[in-house]
Design an enzyme around this catalytic site. Structure first.
Site, mmCIF file in Angstrom:
data_model
loop_
_atom_site.group_PDB
_atom_site.id
_atom_site.type_symbol
_atom_site.label_atom_id
_atom_site.label_comp_id
_atom_site.label_asym_id
_atom_site.label_seq_id
_atom_site.Cartn_x
_atom_site.Cartn_y
_atom_site.Cartn_z
ATOM 1 N N ASP A 14 0.807 -1.229 0.000
ATOM 2 C CA ASP A 14 0.000 0.000 0.000
ATOM 3 C C ASP A 14 0.834 1.270 0.000
ATOM 4 O O ASP A 14 0.422 2.290 0.548
ATOM 5 C CB ASP A 14 -0.966 0.019 1.206
ATOM 6 C CG ASP A 14 -1.830 -1.206 1.260
ATOM 7 O OD1 ASP A 14 -2.303 -1.625 0.201
ATOM 8 O OD2 ASP A 14 -2.022 -1.760 2.362
ATOM 9 N N LYS A 71 1.908 2.245 -5.196
ATOM 10 C CA LYS A 71 2.661 1.796 -6.371
ATOM 11 C C LYS A 71 1.989 2.157 -7.695
ATOM 12 O O LYS A 71 2.657 2.507 -8.653
ATOM 13 C CB LYS A 71 2.867 0.280 -6.314
ATOM 14 C CG LYS A 71 3.861 -0.131 -5.244
ATOM 15 C CD LYS A 71 4.081 -1.615 -5.225
ATOM 16 C CE LYS A 71 3.009 -2.382 -4.497
ATOM 17 N NZ LYS A 71 2.905 -2.207 -3.053
ATOM 18 N N GLY A 122 -4.344 -4.140 -4.513
ATOM 19 C CA GLY A 122 -5.341 -3.149 -4.900
ATOM 20 C C GLY A 122 -4.603 -1.908 -5.331
ATOM 21 O O GLY A 122 -4.098 -1.168 -4.514
ATOM 22 N N HIS A 123 -4.471 -1.728 -6.636
ATOM 23 C CA HIS A 123 -3.684 -0.604 -7.138
ATOM 24 C C HIS A 123 -4.617 0.497 -7.650
ATOM 25 O O HIS A 123 -5.358 0.302 -8.605
ATOM 26 C CB HIS A 123 -2.716 -1.092 -8.227
ATOM 27 C CG HIS A 123 -1.645 -1.994 -7.673
ATOM 28 N ND1 HIS A 123 -0.745 -2.675 -8.443
ATOM 29 C CD2 HIS A 123 -1.323 -2.289 -6.394
ATOM 30 C CE1 HIS A 123 0.088 -3.366 -7.649
ATOM 31 N NE2 HIS A 123 -0.265 -3.153 -6.413
ATOM 32 N N GLN A 156 2.107 -5.953 -3.103
ATOM 33 C CA GLN A 156 2.403 -6.062 -1.665
ATOM 34 C C GLN A 156 3.727 -5.332 -1.354
ATOM 35 O O GLN A 156 4.017 -4.337 -2.003
ATOM 36 C CB GLN A 156 2.455 -7.516 -1.195
ATOM 37 C CG GLN A 156 1.103 -8.222 -1.192
ATOM 38 C CD GLN A 156 0.689 -8.738 -2.554
ATOM 39 O OE1 GLN A 156 1.441 -9.410 -3.224
ATOM 40 N NE2 GLN A 156 -0.516 -8.434 -2.974
ATOM 41 N N ARG A 171 -10.525 -2.611 4.662
ATOM 42 C CA ARG A 171 -10.125 -2.590 6.072
ATOM 43 C C ARG A 171 -9.321 -1.332 6.402
ATOM 44 O O ARG A 171 -8.563 -0.841 5.566
ATOM 45 C CB ARG A 171 -9.244 -3.802 6.392
ATOM 46 C CG ARG A 171 -9.995 -5.107 6.412
ATOM 47 C CD ARG A 171 -9.072 -6.266 6.703
ATOM 48 N NE ARG A 171 -8.134 -6.515 5.622
ATOM 49 C CZ ARG A 171 -7.184 -7.435 5.674
ATOM 50 N NH1 ARG A 171 -7.028 -8.161 6.761
ATOM 51 N NH2 ARG A 171 -6.390 -7.637 4.653
ATOM 52 N N ARG A 200 -6.310 0.660 7.654
ATOM 53 C CA ARG A 200 -4.891 0.313 7.772
ATOM 54 C C ARG A 200 -4.353 0.847 9.093
ATOM 55 O O ARG A 200 -4.733 1.935 9.537
ATOM 56 C CB ARG A 200 -4.097 0.940 6.625
ATOM 57 C CG ARG A 200 -4.515 0.403 5.271
ATOM 58 C CD ARG A 200 -3.761 1.109 4.142
ATOM 59 N NE ARG A 200 -4.214 0.626 2.847
ATOM 60 C CZ ARG A 200 -4.349 1.385 1.762
ATOM 61 N NH1 ARG A 200 -4.041 2.664 1.786
ATOM 62 N NH2 ARG A 200 -4.780 0.864 0.638
HETATM 63 P P1 IMP Z 1 -2.872 -12.701 1.663
HETATM 64 O O1 IMP Z 1 -1.867 -12.139 0.703
HETATM 65 O O2 IMP Z 1 -4.292 -12.429 1.250
HETATM 66 O O3 IMP Z 1 -2.598 -14.134 1.991
HETATM 67 O O4 IMP Z 1 -2.678 -11.917 3.060
HETATM 68 C C1 IMP Z 1 -1.532 -12.057 3.868
HETATM 69 C C2 IMP Z 1 -1.134 -10.723 4.493
HETATM 70 O O5 IMP Z 1 -0.691 -9.828 3.472
HETATM 71 C C3 IMP Z 1 -2.272 -10.004 5.223
HETATM 72 O O6 IMP Z 1 -1.728 -9.314 6.327
HETATM 73 C C4 IMP Z 1 -2.757 -8.999 4.195
HETATM 74 O O7 IMP Z 1 -3.384 -7.891 4.787
HETATM 75 C C5 IMP Z 1 -1.455 -8.626 3.527
HETATM 76 N N1 IMP Z 1 -1.627 -8.159 2.157
HETATM 77 C C6 IMP Z 1 -1.869 -8.906 1.059
HETATM 78 N N2 IMP Z 1 -1.952 -8.142 -0.030
HETATM 79 C C7 IMP Z 1 -1.729 -6.878 0.366
HETATM 80 C C8 IMP Z 1 -1.636 -5.630 -0.328
HETATM 81 O O8 IMP Z 1 -1.765 -5.531 -1.546
HETATM 82 N N3 IMP Z 1 -1.370 -4.551 0.456
HETATM 83 C C9 IMP Z 1 -1.174 -4.636 1.796
HETATM 84 N N4 IMP Z 1 -1.246 -5.778 2.467
HETATM 85 C C10 IMP Z 1 -1.518 -6.888 1.769
#
Ligand code: IMP
Length: 430
Positions: free
Chosen positions: A14, A17, A41-42, A224, A308, A310
């Site tokens: 987040d 990017k 989520g871009h 991520q 959610r 942050r």
């Molecule tokens: P997952 O990638 O859905 O398995 O989530 C694992 C962890 O990575 C959780 O804490 C999510 O909130 C975090 N996470 C996954 N994708 C993103 C993103 O694009 N931005 C921020 N956190 C992420």
């Protein structure tokens, strides 16, 4: 000038990017995703119009780019088709000629999604996005996963689909999940989705290697962030892919020699979604609670995938320096400096106290025990929309300088607002 750039998040994701990608995409021929899936989520804002992309590369809004989803991504066919439709409705060209999918991406099935959610409910409590990311990467490693190109052979893929399904059913039953779609129904649905997108499938490695030989510019779009990397992140509170720059090679099928300029993106503060340690978090009840609320409100810190809130806190230079090392960052991009405008004091964590020890090394274990040691800097006034360095106050420049000094890397770009042109460029990268 560089032929390829890898953009990656230097924090917990987040970092903003999409805006940087959107900017660099102007000069790129290819924009390529290499890991993660629709957990990302871009968000791109152009003339007040917001576009949120979860799976399709953020270069799609530039008509001269080819956008490629590399083999390192985990792929939800339903999400892809929805996203593609919504872009089409906006008049964006999403034809196979400019939107390509590696034929060996691993597919997220409804069972992976259900398993992700059920595990979170009963077992793991990582705070995942619930998109099926972990179970799909798990199946890839277990050699139970389905690569999208396998759907070309209905008979063969059915057997593989069934094996994957039966394995998931066992686990779902164990977790008490009983609302499970039937095998035939789910399989037919997947086949239908496949038939709608199969024209987009390519060998990403071949296409990219050819493009690189032809001296085309390639932009690798990370998702991520570094601290969510499955090896070097804050395990187990991480995502299930390698988010580091090096993976841009494995996740697309080019060799590491082709990763030229590594651009690490950090916010001027830090955010995190989901569970896990976060040393500089501004916690409720603490003296910097107000600053945390300020960041959340002014920075609109709500997840673009799950909505959610942050968690917010100060910029952590110990963690940032680690990210610089792990990714061999060439230059940094700094986002959301405008959000901190108006705060009297800005804190920067420059060390941790862990027990009786003070350290500048980011630890592999027990990060939750690390207490940040802060340096206080004077705040700055409004800088929203600044396009030149000369528009920045001495305090704002000092903040940038301290980041550079600590990490030993230049800040090459500074984003000063959500709009496309609200940006200071200090280094021409592409
Ligand atoms: P997952 O990638 O859905 O398995 O989530 C694992 C962890 O990575 C959780 O804490 C999510 O909130 C975090 N996470 C996954 N994708 C993103 C993103 O694009 N931005 C921020 N956190 C992420």
């Amino acid at each position: 000038m560089n032929q390829s750039v890898v953009l990656l998040g230097a924090q917990w994701g987040d970092e903003g990017k999409a805006k940087i990608i959107d900017h660099l995409a102007e000069s790129a021929s290819f924009v390529v995703r290499f890991q993660g899936g629709n957990n990302a989520g871009h968000t791109i804002v152009v003339q007040n119009q917001k576009t949120v992309l979860h799976l399709i590369p953020s270069g799609i809004l530039h008509k001269n780019t080819i956008n490629l989803i590399g083999n390192g991504v985990v792929f939800d066919m339903e999400v892809f088709l929805k996203e593609k439709n919504s872009l089409e409705e906006k008049g964006i060209d999403v034809s196979p000629a400019r939107l390509m999918i590696s034929e060996i991406v691993h597919v997220i099935t409804p069972y992976h999604r259900l398993l992700d959610l059920a595990r979170e409910r009963v077992k793991t409590k990582i705070g995942t996005t619930g998109r099926g990311i972990g179970p799909t990467y798990g199946d890839k490693a277990m050699r139970l996963g389905i690569r999208i190109g396998e759907f070309r052979d209905r008979k063969k893929v059915f057997e593989r689909y069934r094996a994957c399904y039966e394995d998931k059913i066992r686990q779902l039953n164990e977790l008490g999940e009983d609302k499970i779609p039937g095998l035939e129904e789910s399989f037919e649905n997947s086949l239908q989705q496949f038939s709608k997108l199969k024209a987009h499938l390519v060998d990403s490695s071949r296409i990219l290697n050819y493009a690189l030989r032809e001296k085309k510019k390639v932009l690798f779009e990370g998702a991520q962030g570094t601290l969510l990397d499955i090896d070097y992140g804050t395990y187990p509170y991480v995502t299930s892919s390698n988010t580091l720059a090096a993976f841009a090679a494995c996740g697309t099928g080019v060799g590491p020699r082709h990763l030229e300029y590594i651009l690490g993106l950090t916010k001027a503060y830090t955010t995190r979604v989901g569970a896990g340690p976060f040393p500089t978090e501004c916690l409720p009840g603490a003296s910097d609670e107000t600053a945390g609320k300020w960041m959340a409100e002014k920075g609109n810190e709500f997840g673009s995938t799950t909505g959610r809130a942050r968690r917010c806190g100060w910029l952590d230079l110990v963690a940032l320096k680690r990210a610089v090392e792990l990714n061999s960052v060439t230059g940094l991009a700094l986002s959301k400096m405008d959000v901190l405008s108006g705060l009297e004091t800005i804190k920067l964590a420059t060390a941790y106290e862990i027990g009786s020890k003070k350290t500048q090394d980011f630890p592999n274990f027990n990060l939750e025990e690390a207490k940040p040691v802060y340096e206080d800097l004077s705040g700055w006034g409004d800088l929203r929309g600044a396009k030149k360095e000369s528009e920045l106050s001495k305090e704002a420049k000092n903040f940038i300088h301290r980041i550079e000094e600590f990490t030993d890397v230049k800040v090459a770009m500074i984003s000063t607002g959500p709009e496309r042109d609200e940006m200071i460029i200090r280094d021409t990268i592409f």
